[in-house]
Every structure is written in C-alpha cells, then in structure tokens.
Design an enzyme around this catalytic site. Structure first.
Site, short mmCIF file in Angstrom:
data_model
loop_
_atom_site.label_atom_id
_atom_site.label_comp_id
_atom_site.label_asym_id
_atom_site.label_seq_id
_atom_site.Cartn_x
_atom_site.Cartn_y
_atom_site.Cartn_z
N SER A 95 0.83 -1.21 0.00
CA SER A 95 0.00 0.00 0.00
C SER A 95 0.86 1.25 0.00
O SER A 95 1.60 1.52 0.95
CB SER A 95 -0.91 0.02 1.24
OG SER A 95 -1.49 1.30 1.35
N ASP B 154 -5.58 0.47 -9.47
CA ASP B 154 -6.84 1.18 -9.70
C ASP B 154 -7.44 0.89 -11.08
O ASP B 154 -8.53 1.36 -11.40
CB ASP B 154 -6.63 2.70 -9.56
CG ASP B 154 -6.33 3.08 -8.12
OD1 ASP B 154 -6.74 2.35 -7.21
OD2 ASP B 154 -5.69 4.13 -7.92
C1 S3P Z 1 -2.87 5.76 -3.82
C2 S3P Z 1 -2.56 4.45 -3.53
C3 S3P Z 1 -3.43 3.31 -3.85
C4 S3P Z 1 -4.51 3.68 -4.85
C5 S3P Z 1 -5.14 5.01 -4.53
C6 S3P Z 1 -4.11 6.12 -4.53
C7 S3P Z 1 -1.93 6.83 -3.45
O1 S3P Z 1 -4.05 2.86 -2.66
O2 S3P Z 1 -5.50 2.68 -4.88
O3 S3P Z 1 -6.14 5.32 -5.48
O4 S3P Z 1 -2.05 7.96 -3.94
O5 S3P Z 1 -1.02 6.55 -2.65
P1 S3P Z 1 -3.34 1.78 -1.70
O6 S3P Z 1 -2.12 2.37 -1.20
O7 S3P Z 1 -4.35 1.55 -0.62
O8 S3P Z 1 -3.14 0.56 -2.55
#
Ligand code: S3P
Length: 450
Positions: A173, A326
C-alpha cells in the site's frame, strides 16, 4: 462533498472514436504536491493540479491546518507552507469526502504534530479499513478513537516529538507507506519503511525533490527500504503534474474496443509503478504506442496513441497488480471484449477500495451478458471476441455504489453494449475526472453533455 442528488446517465454503442485529448492531472501527485507545498517554507507553484473533489478535500484540510492555498488559473495553484512541524490545530472536523488517500496521508502528517483532528467521510469512505494506518502511526505515538472496526469517523491526537519506527508493510500500500514517511518528516531520527512489493513511488520522488533527507535501498530479497531522517526543512518547488494514467485508462480502453477508433491521449504519466495496465493491454494485443516520451518534474511522460484492436484473453500475473491497482475495473471491461478467457488473481485489495470492486464488476458484467467467475481474489472473464455485449431487452441500470472508477468503467462498457446501459449515478466521477463525459463527447463517443 456528498452528492445529494444522483446523476444517472445512459451510454450506448458508439461510432469510431477520433481525436486528441488530455485528461486531468494525476491524483496521487496532486495530493502530495499540496501536502508537501504546505510543509515547505515559501511559495510552491503547482501546474496541472487535478481539480477534483478528492484533491480539493486535501487542499481544504491543509488550509484548515495553516497553509495558504490559492488558485491562480485553471490547474495552477500557489501554496505557502507553514514549515515542517508547523501544522496548526484545525478548528473543525476535516471532511475527507470520498478520499482514502487524503485521509490516510493526512493521518500520517498529524501523527508527528501535537494536534487533535477529527476525520469524517462519505458512506463509501466510512466503510474503508483504517487499521492499516492506525497501527503503524500508533507505534509512532499517535492516539486514535475510531468508529467500530477502526473506521471513520475517527479522532486522533498526534505526538510531538513522535517516535521513529522501522515498519515492514503487511499489505502492498502506497498510502500506508506514504503516511509513515510523512509522519517521519517531523520525527527525530530515522523512520524506516520496508516495502516487500514495490508500490507507486511518487512520495519518495517528491520528498527528495523538496529536499527531505530520504534514501531508498533495495535489499537482497528485492524489498525496498525507504528511510527518512526527520527535521530537514522542505524547499518550495515548481511542480508540473502529468496527466493521470488511471484516468487515461478509460479513453484508451474505449478506443481499443470500439471499431474504427484511433485516439491520442496526451501528456500521460508513465511512472513504471503506475503503468501496468498498458503493458497488460499490449500483452492482450492492444495497439498502443507512446510518442513524445520525456521527463516532466521527475516523472516519465508520453502521449499514448490507441487504435481499435482485437484483444485476446490472458492470465494476468498477480505481481503486476500494485502497478495497476486502480485499473482492474477497466481491465475487466477490456477482458469482456477479448477473445478467450482472462484470469486475474491476487486482487483481495480490490474489495476495500471505494467499493468492493471485484463483486460490483462481476455483478455488472453478468448483467451485460458476460460470463464471469468471481473468486476471493480475482475474476475470470470469458470475452465476447470483439462482439458487442448482449446487454438486456431494456438498458440495465448498473449501480456505481459511490465509486468513480466503477461508474467510468461501466460507462465505457456501455459504448459496446447492444441497447446500451444506464449508470445510476455518475456524480462520484467528480472525485477524480470531472471532465470525463466532456472528454467522451470530444472523442465522439457520446452526445455533448449540456
Ligand atoms: C494511492 C494508492 C493506492 C490507490 C489510490 C491512490 C496513493 O491505494 O489505490 O487510489 O495515492 O497513494 P493503496 O495504497 O491503498 O493501494
């Protein structure tokens, strides 16, 4: 930022898509540029900022904590920061709307300030898990009072000075990684995040650009070890935000599945940690070319030409998931038009995005007559071989469930569905792609929106 009235829209089979378009600025980079600008001393200028609701929620929160943020002209914003450690106590609750990124990254920032903040959000955000950030940020000294299940609304109190930690990410994440690194900016000593599976690295790139004391090392097992030493002043920057590849994905897939189409989507960020969809589509036989390849503000950028293509189903390797996390909803749409079977796995994270994206995409595609098998961690989709999807006698209504990417994915699917379909509510699209329908009209896919 919750939308009181739903905005239904009908999408019908489209003629060939033609034209050259741009999509709004990258959402991840836009959030980070406002946050880091708000911590730098002096004036940061941002060009190409995404003026979507999620990013505006970040701007409002940074203002509430002392930064001066003004809009100069379309996409051009000025941020005067408070200095690292200088965030002020917000006077009212921070309304995060639909934005998980704003919420989790801001929780990181507040962790190392002695201030109390309450986070609220819409029905979708209030269902999303926050334990993944409250756990490491709690180890750094923040206190949280959450709603049941560790969810929003929640109130937190940061600690100054906070305690540096070394934290190995249990889920891939970028939001969790970034929350810890942002907390580390105002924490004495070394804060370390170990990332076994690489995720988008915009935070690392931008922190280095602003002058944070940050290093990245790869260990023998291939894990990324990111260290930030707290206390460095951030220097204001001039940031040029590239177009969002997650938004470009929609017109690109629309062109691939619509006979006779040829479009160019200009100025798209192609950071390798984000560009997984385009390589999967190429493996499926997509005619995609990159031109005018260049580097803008430390990020690789190109124009993408997409032409109608005969796609073939493939097994999508689970390792690629973080670089297109995404984009699975729109990949599932592409798979529905491919010849043969597309198999995906390792996607349990899709169940905790703005909606349960595995379940909603499976249900919606089945309503369009597609054969879909849903497992715990992926979908198996048997495509139409390029034929229009059968749809139903009357255009079925598909629920977007407050998820912008579900709404946009089914809008694109509707362009290739006999009799069309209705998306029950397009209003969530304003979170990330306010000009989505205008862009489709510009490409000739739908009638101009009044
Ligand atoms: C993001 C990380 C992703 C993505 C989100 C934007 C970011 O989430 O799904 O739309 O800007 O760091 P996760 O870190 O929960 O995978």
């Amino acid at each position: 930022m919750t939308h009181s009235t739903a905005k239904p829209a009908t999408f019908r089979p489209a003629p060939a898509l033609r034209g050259t378009v741009r999509v709004p600025g990258d959402k991840s980079i836009s959030h980070r540029s406002l946050m880091l600008g708000a911590l730098a001393v002096g004036e940061t200028r941002i060009e190409g900022l995404l003026e979507g609701e999620d990013v505006l929620a970040t701007a409002a929160a940074m203002r509430a904590m002392g930064a001066t943020i003004t809009r100069d002209s379309e996409g051009a914003w000025l941020v005067s920061g408070v200095g690292v450690g200088g965030l002020l106590q917000p006077e009212t609750a921070l309304d995060m709307g639909n934005s998980g990124t704003s919420t989790r990254l801001l929780m990181g920032l507040i962790t190392s300030h002695g201030i109390t903040a309450t986070f609220t959000g819409d029905a979708s955000l209030s269902k999303r898990p926050m334990g993944r950030v409250t756990e490491p940020l709690g180890l750094m000294g923040a206190d949280f009072v959450t709603s049941p299940g560790g969810r929003l609304p929640l109130t937190m109190r940061g600690l100054s000075p906070a305690v540096p930690i070394e934290y190995r990410l249990p889920v891939a994440s970028a939001q969790v990684k970034s929350a810890i690194l942002l907390a580390g900016l105002n924490t004495p000593g070394l804060t370390t995040v170990i990332e076994p599976v690489p995720t988008r690295d915009h935070s690392e790139r931008m922190l280095a650009g602003f002058g944070a004391d940050l290093t990245v090392e790869i260990d023998s097992a291939g894990a990324r070890i990111i260290r930030v030493r707290g206390g460095a002043e951030l220097r204001p920057q001039h940031i040029v935000v590239p177009g969002d590849p997650s938004s470009a994905a929609f017109p690109v897939v629309a062109a691939l599945i619509t006979p006779g189409s040829e479009i160019i989507v200009q100025n798209i960020g192609l950071n390798p940690t984000r560009a997984g969809l385009f390589s999967v589509l190429r493996d499926m036989g997509a005619d995609l070319t990159y031109t005018n390849e260049r580097t803008v503000g430390g990020e690789p950028v190109a124009d993408i030409t997409a032409r109608h293509s005969s796609l073939t189903g493939i097994d999508v390797p689970p390792e690629i998931a973080p670089s297109m996390i995404d984009e699975f909803p729109i990949l599932f749409v592409a798979a529905a038009f491919a010849k043969g079977v597309t198999r995906t796995s390792g996607l349990e994270e899709l169940r905790v995005k703005e909606s349960d994206r595995l379940s909603l995409m499976a249900q919606g595609l089945v309503r369009l007559g597609v054969r879909v098998n849903e497992s715990e961690d992926g979908l198996i989709i048997e495509g139409s071989g390029g034929e229009q999807l059968p749809g139903d006698n009357a255009p079925p209504t598909i629920s977007a469930s407050l998820d912008h990417r579900i709404a946009m994915s089914f809008a694109i699917a509707g362009l290739g569905t006999q009799g069309g379909l209705i998306v029950d509510d397009m209003s969530p699209v304003a979170t990330s792609f306010p000009i989505f329908e205008d862009m489709l009209a510009e490409l000739g896919a739908i009638e101009p929106v009044s």
